[in-house]
Design a protein around this motif. Sequence first.
Motif, PDB file in Angstrom:
ATOM      1  N   MET A 175      15.160 -27.280   1.129  1.00 21.45           N
ATOM      2  CA  MET A 175      15.716 -28.541   0.658  1.00 21.45           C
ATOM      3  C   MET A 175      17.157 -28.684   1.122  1.00 21.45           C
ATOM      4  O   MET A 175      17.563 -29.733   1.621  1.00 21.45           O
ATOM      5  CB  MET A 175      15.641 -28.626  -0.873  1.00 21.45           C
ATOM      6  N   LYS A 176      17.939 -27.621   0.962  1.00 16.70           N
ATOM      7  CA  LYS A 176      19.338 -27.661   1.397  1.00 16.70           C
ATOM      8  C   LYS A 176      19.413 -27.828   2.914  1.00 16.70           C
ATOM      9  O   LYS A 176      20.273 -28.549   3.419  1.00 16.70           O
ATOM     10  CB  LYS A 176      20.076 -26.386   0.970  1.00 16.70           C
ATOM     11  N   LEU A 212      21.299 -30.687   4.827  1.00 11.06           N
ATOM     12  CA  LEU A 212      22.326 -30.357   5.816  1.00 11.06           C
ATOM     13  C   LEU A 212      21.985 -30.951   7.176  1.00 11.06           C
ATOM     14  O   LEU A 212      22.875 -31.413   7.896  1.00 11.06           O
ATOM     15  CB  LEU A 212      22.493 -28.845   5.928  1.00 11.06           C
ATOM     16  N   SER A 213      20.688 -30.944   7.538  1.00 10.77           N
ATOM     17  CA  SER A 213      20.322 -31.518   8.831  1.00 10.77           C
ATOM     18  C   SER A 213      20.584 -33.022   8.842  1.00 10.77           C
ATOM     19  O   SER A 213      21.031 -33.570   9.855  1.00 10.77           O
ATOM     20  CB  SER A 213      18.860 -31.213   9.162  1.00 10.77           C
ATOM     21  N   GLN A 214      20.328 -33.694   7.722  1.00  9.43           N
ATOM     22  CA  GLN A 214      20.642 -35.129   7.637  1.00  9.43           C
ATOM     23  C   GLN A 214      22.140 -35.354   7.791  1.00  9.43           C
ATOM     24  O   GLN A 214      22.578 -36.235   8.531  1.00  9.43           O
ATOM     25  CB  GLN A 214      20.171 -35.700   6.282  1.00  9.43           C
ATOM     26  N   GLU A 215      22.931 -34.532   7.099  1.00 12.43           N
ATOM     27  CA  GLU A 215      24.391 -34.667   7.197  1.00 12.43           C
ATOM     28  C   GLU A 215      24.861 -34.362   8.617  1.00 12.43           C
ATOM     29  O   GLU A 215      25.776 -35.022   9.126  1.00 12.43           O
ATOM     30  CB  GLU A 215      25.073 -33.742   6.190  1.00 12.43           C
ATOM     31  N   LEU A 216      24.235 -33.374   9.257  1.00 14.99           N
ATOM     32  CA  LEU A 216      24.619 -33.042  10.632  1.00 14.99           C
ATOM     33  C   LEU A 216      24.280 -34.170  11.592  1.00 14.99           C
ATOM     34  O   LEU A 216      25.031 -34.442  12.537  1.00 14.99           O
ATOM     35  CB  LEU A 216      23.948 -31.738  11.069  1.00 14.99           C
ATOM     36  N   LEU A 269      13.075 -19.943  -1.127  1.00  8.72           N
ATOM     37  CA  LEU A 269      12.763 -20.549   0.165  1.00  8.72           C
ATOM     38  C   LEU A 269      12.685 -22.068   0.050  1.00  8.72           C
ATOM     39  O   LEU A 269      13.183 -22.793   0.919  1.00  8.72           O
ATOM     40  CB  LEU A 269      11.442 -19.988   0.697  1.00  8.72           C
ATOM     41  N   ALA A 270      12.084 -22.559  -1.038  1.00  9.70           N
ATOM     42  CA  ALA A 270      12.013 -24.010  -1.247  1.00  9.70           C
ATOM     43  C   ALA A 270      13.416 -24.595  -1.388  1.00  9.70           C
ATOM     44  O   ALA A 270      13.723 -25.645  -0.811  1.00  9.70           O
ATOM     45  CB  ALA A 270      11.183 -24.328  -2.490  1.00  9.70           C
TER      46      ALA A 270
END
Length: 195
Positions: A102-103, A107-111, A97-98
């Motif tokens: 983190m991923k 991914l949200s930053q990249e999105l 889960l951690a």
Amino acid sequence: METEEIYMNQELKMQAAAFKDKKKGPPDCKGADDPAYENITLTFRNRDQSKSSHSLPKNKVPVRSRPSSDPAQFSHWLHRAMMSLHILLALSCVVLLALVLMKNSELSQELLVLKREIWNVSISVRECQKEQKAGWSTIKERTNSNKELIEMVKNKVQEGNLKLRTLPTDLTNIRNELRKITEMLKTPSPKPTTK
């Protein structure tokens, strides 16, 4: 069976140690010179004795016996194993889960970056569309004005064609008039009479 073999080996070792001690023989021991006297103490274990009545030597590591086939002990062992597996599974889930979080954060930053880039591209596309519309409207206006000019030229050409068609008849009329005038000029004019 295995524990009995271990104890048999221990007894043999003890006997060998006692035999070595007998050969060395301490100098102050009674009867050391007497061949009939032997000071050997051997301990034999009765095979019918219970396993709990013997004491293990202090320098030996106790050997674990096989798990007994007692259902209560087996269920206790199974319960502990299942609890260990559950704890291991829970820890694995927490770690997983951690990692997923983190991923997900990455991914949200990249999105977000991708969203900004798409927004910029869409703004550029809108501006290009506006410029394209303005260009097309200009082209349309110029095309319409050119069509009007072409129509005017066409009308003038048609008028010129009509004039050219009537020109030979006009020329013949002019020639006829010129002939008449020249004939009139050639003929003598009557003299005026005096009264």
